[in-house]
Design a protein around this motif. Structure first.
Motif, mmCIF file in Angstrom:
data_model
loop_
_atom_site.group_PDB
_atom_site.id
_atom_site.type_symbol
_atom_site.label_atom_id
_atom_site.label_comp_id
_atom_site.label_asym_id
_atom_site.label_seq_id
_atom_site.Cartn_x
_atom_site.Cartn_y
_atom_site.Cartn_z
ATOM 1 N N GLU A 168 46.556 56.470 88.141
ATOM 2 C CA GLU A 168 47.158 56.832 89.760
ATOM 3 C C GLU A 168 45.886 56.367 90.628
ATOM 4 O OE1 GLU A 168 45.162 60.574 89.064
ATOM 5 O OE2 GLU A 168 46.438 61.805 87.764
ATOM 6 N N ARG A 169 46.666 55.874 92.005
ATOM 7 C CA ARG A 169 46.338 55.353 92.449
ATOM 8 C C ARG A 169 46.683 55.890 94.215
ATOM 9 N NH1 ARG A 169 48.449 48.770 93.819
ATOM 10 N NH2 ARG A 169 47.624 48.583 96.168
ATOM 11 N N THR A 170 45.544 56.104 94.913
ATOM 12 C CA THR A 170 45.262 56.406 96.121
ATOM 13 C C THR A 170 45.004 55.886 97.497
ATOM 14 O OG1 THR A 170 45.044 59.280 94.561
ATOM 15 C CG2 THR A 170 45.091 59.277 96.767
ATOM 16 N N VAL A 171 45.208 55.918 98.311
ATOM 17 C CA VAL A 171 45.223 55.905 99.490
ATOM 18 C C VAL A 171 43.703 57.041 99.891
ATOM 19 C CG1 VAL A 171 45.150 54.761 101.592
ATOM 20 C CG2 VAL A 171 46.621 54.536 99.762
ATOM 21 N N VAL A 172 42.258 55.651 100.865
ATOM 22 C CA VAL A 172 41.457 56.973 100.337
ATOM 23 C C VAL A 172 40.855 56.458 102.082
ATOM 24 C CG1 VAL A 172 40.774 57.939 98.304
ATOM 25 C CG2 VAL A 172 39.930 55.874 99.382
ATOM 26 N N LYS B 37 45.042 41.361 94.680
ATOM 27 C CA LYS B 37 44.501 42.611 95.362
ATOM 28 C C LYS B 37 45.147 43.532 94.295
ATOM 29 C CE LYS B 37 40.886 43.320 97.213
ATOM 30 N NZ LYS B 37 39.218 42.889 97.450
ATOM 31 N N ASP B 38 46.716 43.759 93.898
ATOM 32 C CA ASP B 38 47.806 43.897 93.057
ATOM 33 C C ASP B 38 46.905 43.184 91.759
ATOM 34 O OD1 ASP B 38 47.823 45.507 94.858
ATOM 35 O OD2 ASP B 38 50.164 44.277 94.953
ATOM 36 N N ALA B 39 46.515 42.782 91.409
ATOM 37 C CA ALA B 39 46.154 41.979 90.630
ATOM 38 C C ALA B 39 44.835 42.100 89.226
ATOM 39 C CB ALA B 39 46.022 40.219 90.122
ATOM 40 N N GLU B 40 43.689 43.065 91.086
ATOM 41 C CA GLU B 40 42.457 42.490 90.716
ATOM 42 C C GLU B 40 42.516 44.686 89.527
ATOM 43 O OE1 GLU B 40 38.687 43.911 92.544
ATOM 44 O OE2 GLU B 40 40.020 43.070 93.877
ATOM 45 N N VAL B 41 43.281 45.037 90.475
ATOM 46 C CA VAL B 41 43.767 46.511 90.111
ATOM 47 C C VAL B 41 44.946 46.939 88.718
ATOM 48 C CG1 VAL B 41 44.843 49.121 90.148
ATOM 49 C CG2 VAL B 41 43.308 47.692 92.732
ATOM 50 N N GLU B 42 45.526 45.576 88.095
ATOM 51 C CA GLU B 42 45.379 45.506 87.172
ATOM 52 C C GLU B 42 44.446 45.467 86.657
ATOM 53 O OE1 GLU B 42 48.342 46.377 84.042
ATOM 54 O OE2 GLU B 42 48.287 47.153 86.195
ATOM 55 N N MET B 43 43.935 44.517 86.836
ATOM 56 C CA MET B 43 43.068 43.895 85.416
ATOM 57 C C MET B 43 41.782 44.942 85.408
ATOM 58 S SD MET B 43 40.429 40.990 85.872
ATOM 59 C CE MET B 43 39.211 42.171 87.350
ATOM 60 N N LEU B 44 41.463 46.118 85.965
ATOM 61 C CA LEU B 44 40.686 47.058 86.150
ATOM 62 C C LEU B 44 41.204 48.204 85.612
ATOM 63 C CD1 LEU B 44 39.108 46.966 90.629
ATOM 64 C CD2 LEU B 44 38.113 46.664 87.949
ATOM 65 N N ALA C 230 41.363 49.956 111.474
ATOM 66 C CA ALA C 230 41.724 50.507 113.142
ATOM 67 C C ALA C 230 42.881 50.585 113.142
ATOM 68 C CB ALA C 230 41.012 50.183 113.840
ATOM 69 N N ASN C 231 44.138 49.473 111.954
ATOM 70 C CA ASN C 231 45.505 49.499 112.633
ATOM 71 C C ASN C 231 45.895 49.853 111.662
ATOM 72 O OD1 ASN C 231 45.266 47.531 114.351
ATOM 73 N ND2 ASN C 231 44.723 45.443 112.337
ATOM 74 N N GLY C 232 45.582 50.859 110.669
ATOM 75 C CA GLY C 232 46.043 52.232 110.001
ATOM 76 C C GLY C 232 46.660 51.244 108.967
ATOM 77 N N GLU C 233 46.414 49.668 108.393
ATOM 78 C CA GLU C 233 46.348 49.197 107.103
ATOM 79 C C GLU C 233 45.623 49.868 105.914
ATOM 80 O OE1 GLU C 233 45.793 45.625 108.435
ATOM 81 O OE2 GLU C 233 47.553 45.438 108.699
ATOM 82 N N VAL C 234 45.365 50.320 104.725
ATOM 83 C CA VAL C 234 45.144 50.181 103.732
ATOM 84 C C VAL C 234 43.509 49.045 103.729
ATOM 85 C CG1 VAL C 234 44.660 50.880 101.057
ATOM 86 C CG2 VAL C 234 46.689 51.146 102.418
ATOM 87 N N ARG C 235 42.602 49.745 103.344
ATOM 88 C CA ARG C 235 41.324 49.295 102.959
ATOM 89 C C ARG C 235 41.129 49.782 101.666
ATOM 90 N NH1 ARG C 235 36.928 51.744 104.239
ATOM 91 N NH2 ARG C 235 36.508 53.593 105.364
ATOM 92 N N SER D 175 38.505 47.842 97.184
ATOM 93 C CA SER D 175 38.471 47.841 98.302
ATOM 94 C C SER D 175 39.818 46.920 98.551
ATOM 95 C CB SER D 175 37.395 46.312 98.476
ATOM 96 O OG SER D 175 37.658 45.510 98.650
ATOM 97 N N TYR D 176 41.223 46.699 99.618
ATOM 98 C CA TYR D 176 41.581 46.917 99.464
ATOM 99 C C TYR D 176 41.978 45.721 100.995
ATOM 100 C CZ TYR D 176 47.088 46.700 98.074
ATOM 101 O OH TYR D 176 48.163 46.158 98.439
ATOM 102 N N ALA D 177 43.157 44.977 101.037
ATOM 103 C CA ALA D 177 43.421 44.008 102.098
ATOM 104 C C ALA D 177 44.676 43.752 101.362
ATOM 105 C CB ALA D 177 42.459 42.431 102.276
#
Length: 206
Positions: free
Chosen positions: A90-94, A145-152, A98-103, A136-138
């Motif tokens: 599962e992957r949830t935005v939390v 960041k997607d590669a980092e998430v996959e590694m985790l 300020a620009n409405g981008e996922v952080r 953290s996400y940018a």
């Protein structure tokens, strides 16, 4: 009169480190500490009910067969069955900037399973392994960041494999498969030697 040359500081530091390490090993031995040994299993065949692309299933197969004690086999040939009740990532935005981008996102790995014997005895009750982590996400670095998430996620799967292996090693006794004892034991006549037949009498007129 000869004066002993002083030990260089680097050599002295290495010597002190070696002595300290030796003392630590001696202390651990004195208190009964033993290095981790390979797990021992009470069964020799297992069926894994994981999906074909499951990282946990792949890791379990690799470690079990790598132990040299257990083979992963079809369900009809298995003493032990690992049943997967749920396996999800599962992957949830939390958090947003300020620009409405996922952080920030939260990732979770859920694996729920149980283990039973071929004759339906419960060996490991229903268990859920849950790992979660905030990352953290940018969006400007989405690929990295997607590669980092996959590694985790892979790290979480590896941790789940270790936990499952420990539970499998805690199983003390498993009923043999029907016919296994008979197949392993020689038949009553197999151990008896058979005398060679006497040569047939010649019918020639010599």
């Amino acid at each position: 009169m000869h004066t002993r040359a002083p030990i260089p500081s680097t050599s002295r530091r290495r010597w002190l480190q070696a002595v300290s390490a030796l003392g630590a090993v001696s202390a651990l031995s004195a208190c009964g500490f033993k290095l981790r040994q390979a797990p021992q299993f009470a069964f020799s065949t297992i069926h894994l009910g994981t999906a074909a692309g499951s990282l946990i299933g792949q890791g379990l197969k690799r470690q079990l067969e790598g132990s040299g004690q257990v083979r992963v086999v079809p369900i009809a040939e298995a003493q032990v069955l690992l049943e997967v009740l749920a396996e999800r990532r599962e992957r949830t935005v939390v958090g947003l900037n300020a620009n409405g981008e996922v952080r920030e996102v939260t990732i979770r790995s859920r694996f729920r399973f149980r283990v039973r014997s071929h004759d339906d005895q419960e060996l490991v009750p229903e268990t859920e392994l849950l790992r979660e982590m905030d990352v953290s996400y940018a969006e400007s670095q989405a690929l990295a960041k997607d590669a980092e998430v996959e590694m985790l996620f892979k790290s979480m799967a590896s941790d789940a494999v270790d936990q499952i292996m420990r539970r499998l090693a805690m199983i003390k006794r498993v009923t043999p498969l029907p016919g296994a004892a008979a197949a392993a034991a020689p038949t009553s006549g197999a151990s008896q030697s058979v005398a060679p037949a006497a040569p047939a009498a010649s019918g020639s007129g010599w």
